[in-house]
Structure formats: C-alpha cells, structure tokens
Design a protein around this motif. Structure first.
Motif, PDB file in Angstrom:
ATOM      1  N   TYR A 188       0.833  -1.191   0.000  1.00  0.00           N
ATOM      2  CA  TYR A 188       0.000   0.000   0.000  1.00  0.00           C
ATOM      3  C   TYR A 188       0.871   1.247   0.000  1.00  0.00           C
ATOM      4  N   SER A 189       0.535   2.186  -0.858  1.00  0.00           N
ATOM      5  CA  SER A 189       1.215   3.475  -0.848  1.00  0.00           C
ATOM      6  C   SER A 189       0.203   4.549  -1.225  1.00  0.00           C
ATOM      7  N   THR A 190       0.497   5.781  -0.881  1.00  0.00           N
ATOM      8  CA  THR A 190      -0.399   6.895  -1.209  1.00  0.00           C
ATOM      9  C   THR A 190       0.365   7.921  -2.027  1.00  0.00           C
ATOM     10  N   ARG A 191      -0.386   8.740  -2.734  1.00  0.00           N
ATOM     11  CA  ARG A 191       0.245   9.823  -3.491  1.00  0.00           C
ATOM     12  C   ARG A 191       0.978  10.772  -2.546  1.00  0.00           C
ATOM     13  N   GLU A 192       0.394  11.002  -1.374  1.00  0.00           N
ATOM     14  CA  GLU A 192       1.029  11.904  -0.407  1.00  0.00           C
ATOM     15  C   GLU A 192       2.378  11.348   0.036  1.00  0.00           C
ATOM     16  N   ASN A 193       2.433  10.050   0.284  1.00  0.00           N
ATOM     17  CA  ASN A 193       3.682   9.417   0.705  1.00  0.00           C
ATOM     18  C   ASN A 193       4.732   9.492  -0.403  1.00  0.00           C
ATOM     19  N   ILE A 194       4.312   9.192  -1.625  1.00  0.00           N
ATOM     20  CA  ILE A 194       5.253   9.236  -2.744  1.00  0.00           C
ATOM     21  C   ILE A 194       5.754  10.659  -2.972  1.00  0.00           C
ATOM     22  N   GLU A 195       4.852  11.636  -2.860  1.00  0.00           N
ATOM     23  CA  GLU A 195       5.280  13.036  -3.034  1.00  0.00           C
ATOM     24  C   GLU A 195       6.268  13.439  -1.947  1.00  0.00           C
ATOM     25  N   ALA A 196       6.012  13.026  -0.722  1.00  0.00           N
ATOM     26  CA  ALA A 196       6.920  13.365   0.382  1.00  0.00           C
ATOM     27  C   ALA A 196       8.311  12.768   0.162  1.00  0.00           C
ATOM     28  N   ASN A 197       8.356  11.576  -0.433  1.00  0.00           N
ATOM     29  CA  ASN A 197       9.639  10.900  -0.622  1.00  0.00           C
ATOM     30  C   ASN A 197      10.345  11.253  -1.923  1.00  0.00           C
ATOM     31  N   THR A 198       9.612  11.780  -2.915  1.00  0.00           N
ATOM     32  CA  THR A 198      10.224  12.003  -4.222  1.00  0.00           C
ATOM     33  C   THR A 198      10.082  13.430  -4.750  1.00  0.00           C
ATOM     34  N   THR A 199       9.178  14.199  -4.214  1.00  0.00           N
ATOM     35  CA  THR A 199       8.763  15.537  -4.662  1.00  0.00           C
ATOM     36  C   THR A 199       7.937  15.494  -5.957  1.00  0.00           C
ATOM     37  N   LEU A 200       7.596  14.309  -6.451  1.00  0.00           N
ATOM     38  CA  LEU A 200       6.733  14.218  -7.634  1.00  0.00           C
ATOM     39  C   LEU A 200       5.304  14.529  -7.220  1.00  0.00           C
ATOM     40  N   ASN A 201       4.692  15.553  -7.830  1.00  0.00           N
ATOM     41  CA  ASN A 201       3.331  15.943  -7.451  1.00  0.00           C
ATOM     42  C   ASN A 201       2.313  14.925  -7.961  1.00  0.00           C
ATOM     43  N   SER A 202       1.065  15.052  -7.522  1.00  0.00           N
ATOM     44  CA  SER A 202       0.050  14.053  -7.851  1.00  0.00           C
ATOM     45  C   SER A 202      -0.213  13.970  -9.357  1.00  0.00           C
ATOM     46  N   TYR A 203      -0.185  15.102 -10.061  1.00  0.00           N
ATOM     47  CA  TYR A 203      -0.374  15.069 -11.515  1.00  0.00           C
ATOM     48  C   TYR A 203       0.704  14.226 -12.177  1.00  0.00           C
TER      49      TYR A 203
END
Length: 97
Positions: free
Chosen positions: A57-72
C-alpha cells in the motif's frame, strides 16, 4: 549549520536511488517513481507486510513526500508504467485508494 545536521541531511535515507538505464529509456520521472516503489516494496517485504498477492500500500502523499513528484506527475507516470506492463495498480479499501 551544526555537523550533526549536515550528517543527518546527507545520510543515506535522504537520497533517491534511480537506475540510469531506466532514466534513459523511460525518463527521469519514471525512474524516480520506480526507485521509490522498489524501496517501498523492499520495506514491506523485509517487514513481512506484503499482502496475499505480494502487493503493498502506498499513497500519493507518501510518494510526493519521498520524491517531490506531485500528484499530476504521479498519475501520468503511473498510467504510463501500467500501460507498459511494468507495474500493476489495484485500488482497495473504502474509499478506494
């Protein structure tokens, strides 16, 4: 800046690992996202928390926090990777995530 702060800033958990060959073939954003997903997979695998299908399980918020890639950017890259059969996405839960 104190030396402890500098050491903390430069520690290994502050880096994103990307594969240069993937970056050349798929683009830097795809390589960053794949690297993050691999890191998350390893965490869930090492802590015996993969689900019955071997997923996690992962969330867009988690991925953004770890990579700086925004949701778009994440949506765009995830769709491209899924269409190329590189990753598989399943939404679960209520609300589905």
């Amino acid at each position: 800046m104190k030396s402890a702060n500098i050491i903390s800033l430069l520690s290994s958990d502050g880096y994103i690992i990307i594969n240069k060959k993937l970056a050349k073939k798929l683009g830097i954003e795809s390589a960053i996202l794949i690297g993050e997903l691999c890191a998350e997979y390893m965490y869930y695998s090492n802590t015996s928390k993969l689900d019955e299908d071997g997923g996690f399980y992962s969330t867009r918020e988690n991925i953004e926090a770890n990579t700086t890639l925004n949701s778009y950017t994440q949506r765009k890259v995830l769709n491209e990777l899924q269409e190329a059969n590189i990753i598989q996405i399943k939404r679960k839960g209520i609300p589905a995530k």
